[in-house]
Design a protein around this motif. Sequence first.
Motif, PDB file in Angstrom:
ATOM      1  N   ARG A   1      -0.482  11.207  -5.610  1.00  9.53           N
ATOM      2  CA  ARG A   1      -0.764  10.912  -7.022  1.00  9.53           C
ATOM      3  C   ARG A   1       0.278   9.976  -7.606  1.00  9.53           C
ATOM      4  O   ARG A   1      -0.041   9.080  -8.391  1.00  9.53           O
ATOM      5  N   LEU A   2       1.537  10.176  -7.253  1.00 12.68           N
ATOM      6  CA  LEU A   2       2.605   9.309  -7.761  1.00 12.68           C
ATOM      7  C   LEU A   2       2.417   7.870  -7.281  1.00 12.68           C
ATOM      8  O   LEU A   2       2.657   6.919  -8.033  1.00 12.68           O
ATOM      9  N   GLY A   3       1.976   7.702  -6.045  1.00 10.37           N
ATOM     10  CA  GLY A   3       1.694   6.365  -5.532  1.00 10.37           C
ATOM     11  C   GLY A   3       0.550   5.705  -6.277  1.00 10.37           C
ATOM     12  O   GLY A   3       0.612   4.522  -6.621  1.00 10.37           O
ATOM     13  N   VAL A   4      -0.494   6.479  -6.546  1.00  8.00           N
ATOM     14  CA  VAL A   4      -1.648   5.963  -7.300  1.00  8.00           C
ATOM     15  C   VAL A   4      -1.219   5.544  -8.704  1.00  8.00           C
ATOM     16  O   VAL A   4      -1.617   4.485  -9.208  1.00  8.00           O
ATOM     17  N   VAL A   5      -0.389   6.360  -9.342  1.00 12.68           N
ATOM     18  CA  VAL A   5       0.088   6.037 -10.694  1.00 12.68           C
ATOM     19  C   VAL A   5       0.880   4.732 -10.681  1.00 12.68           C
ATOM     20  O   VAL A   5       0.649   3.836 -11.510  1.00 12.68           O
TER      21      VAL A   5
ATOM     22  N   ALA B   1      12.292  12.464  -8.035  1.00 12.11           N
ATOM     23  CA  ALA B   1      13.001  11.489  -7.202  1.00 12.11           C
ATOM     24  C   ALA B   1      12.057  10.394  -6.721  1.00 12.11           C
ATOM     25  O   ALA B   1      12.384   9.200  -6.757  1.00 12.11           O
ATOM     26  N   GLN B   2      10.872  10.797  -6.267  1.00  9.95           N
ATOM     27  CA  GLN B   2       9.899   9.817  -5.783  1.00  9.95           C
ATOM     28  C   GLN B   2       9.477   8.875  -6.905  1.00  9.95           C
ATOM     29  O   GLN B   2       9.351   7.658  -6.703  1.00  9.95           O
ATOM     30  N   LYS B   3       9.268   9.416  -8.099  1.00 10.41           N
ATOM     31  CA  LYS B   3       8.894   8.589  -9.252  1.00 10.41           C
ATOM     32  C   LYS B   3       9.998   7.580  -9.571  1.00 10.41           C
ATOM     33  O   LYS B   3       9.718   6.400  -9.834  1.00 10.41           O
ATOM     34  N   LEU B   4      11.257   8.016  -9.527  1.00 12.05           N
ATOM     35  CA  LEU B   4      12.366   7.105  -9.797  1.00 12.05           C
ATOM     36  C   LEU B   4      12.413   5.972  -8.771  1.00 12.05           C
ATOM     37  O   LEU B   4      12.614   4.803  -9.124  1.00 12.05           O
ATOM     38  N   VAL B   5      12.225   6.316  -7.511  1.00 15.31           N
ATOM     39  CA  VAL B   5      12.271   5.301  -6.458  1.00 15.31           C
ATOM     40  C   VAL B   5      11.087   4.336  -6.585  1.00 15.31           C
ATOM     41  O   VAL B   5      11.242   3.113  -6.432  1.00 15.31           O
ATOM     42  N   LEU B   6       9.911   4.861  -6.895  1.00 15.19           N
ATOM     43  CA  LEU B   6       8.746   3.998  -7.089  1.00 15.19           C
ATOM     44  C   LEU B   6       8.958   3.051  -8.266  1.00 15.19           C
ATOM     45  O   LEU B   6       8.606   1.867  -8.188  1.00 15.19           O
ATOM     46  N   ASN B   7       9.529   3.563  -9.366  1.00 13.23           N
ATOM     47  CA  ASN B   7       9.862   2.698 -10.505  1.00 13.23           C
ATOM     48  C   ASN B   7      10.761   1.558 -10.051  1.00 13.23           C
ATOM     49  O   ASN B   7      10.553   0.388 -10.396  1.00 13.23           O
TER      50      ASN B   7
ATOM     51  N   PHE C   1       0.842  -1.197   0.000  1.00 12.01           N
ATOM     52  CA  PHE C   1       0.000   0.000   0.000  1.00 12.01           C
ATOM     53  C   PHE C   1       0.877   1.248   0.000  1.00 12.01           C
ATOM     54  O   PHE C   1       1.850   1.333   0.762  1.00 12.01           O
ATOM     55  N   TYR C   2       0.529   2.190  -0.850  1.00 17.44           N
ATOM     56  CA  TYR C   2       1.152   3.510  -0.829  1.00 17.44           C
ATOM     57  C   TYR C   2       0.167   4.491  -0.222  1.00 17.44           C
ATOM     58  O   TYR C   2      -1.025   4.483  -0.569  1.00 17.44           O
ATOM     59  N   ILE C   3       0.643   5.362   0.674  1.00 24.55           N
ATOM     60  CA  ILE C   3      -0.203   6.446   1.185  1.00 24.55           C
ATOM     61  C   ILE C   3       0.541   7.762   1.007  1.00 24.55           C
ATOM     62  O   ILE C   3       1.754   7.838   1.201  1.00 24.55           O
ATOM     63  N   GLY C   4      -0.183   8.801   0.604  1.00 31.77           N
ATOM     64  CA  GLY C   4       0.443  10.108   0.408  1.00 31.77           C
ATOM     65  C   GLY C   4      -0.612  11.161   0.134  1.00 31.77           C
ATOM     66  O   GLY C   4      -1.795  10.858  -0.051  1.00 31.77           O
TER      67      GLY C   4
END
Length: 269
Positions: free
Chosen positions: A71-75, A196-202, A62-65
Motif C-alpha cells: 500500500r505504501l508503494g501504491v501511495v 520507516a518505509q514511508k520516510l524512505v519512499l519520500n 516499479f514498487y512491489i510489495g
Amino acid sequence: MEISTEKDSRYNGLENMSAGELLRNINNEDKTVPLAVEKALPQIEKLVDIVADRMQNGGRLFYIGAGTSGRLGVVDASECPPTFGVPFDWVVGIIAGGDTAIRKAVEFAEDDIEQAWKDLQAFDTNDGDVVVGIAASGTTPYVIGGLQAANANGLATGCIVCNAGSPVAAEAQFPVEVVTGPEFVTGSTRMKAGTAQKLVLNMLSTSVMIKLGRVKGNKMVDMQLSNNKLVHRGTRMVMAETGLPEAEAAELLKQYGSVRKAVDAHSHK
C-alpha cells in the motif's frame, strides 16, 4: 535470520495503560525511526542514483510489495503525477493481490513467489526499468520472487526492508535496510516499520524527481492544478518568479496550465 520486527514489544500490559501512557510510549518508539533511517542514508543514496540514471534514459520505477508495504508503494507512486507533473506510468505501485488488496487484505497473496513477475509483465517491463521490493520482514515470497525474476531479466533491483540480513535484501542489487526493531504492538509492522518505509519512499521519489528537473528552487513547478488550493499555490509561485500582480499571474497560469510554462512564457516576452 533473526526477524527483529517480530520480536516481543519492549512494553507489556498495554491494555492497562491510560490513553496518555499509550500515546507517550508509541511516540517514544516512533522517535527511533528517523535515527534508523539516518544509518541507511548511504544505501538510499545508491538507490536514488540508479533510479535517476535509469529514468533519465527512459526507464520506469516499479514498487512491489504486500499488505502495508504494498500500500505504501501504491501511495508513493500515485502521488508522483500530481506532485511532479509526470506521466502516471513513470512510477508504478504493484500490490500482491491486485488493487482489491489496497482496501481489503487478500489471503495468502504475499506467499505466491511467481505472481509479482506476472504482475510486472503486464506493464511490458524491460531492462531499462528498476524494481524496488518493499517488505518490512524482508521475507515476503511475492517480493523475493519478483526481484529474482527482475534480476534474471536484466532489470535493476532495490528494496526497502526493516530487518538486517534478509532474503529480500540478498536479492536486491541496491538494498536499503532500515532496522527498526520490535514494534509497540508485537509484530504490527504498519507502525514503526511502515513509518520507516514511508520516510524512505519520500526520500527516494522526491530526490529522483528533483534530479530529473521536476523541482525549481524549492517549488513544485510541474504540479497538476487539480484543485483550488493548488491553483492558489501555483499563482503565488508565478507571482514570486515574475513579479506580476495576482490577477495577471492567475490569468497566465490559467492560460499555460503549469507554473513552469507560465513563468517561461513570461520570461520570453
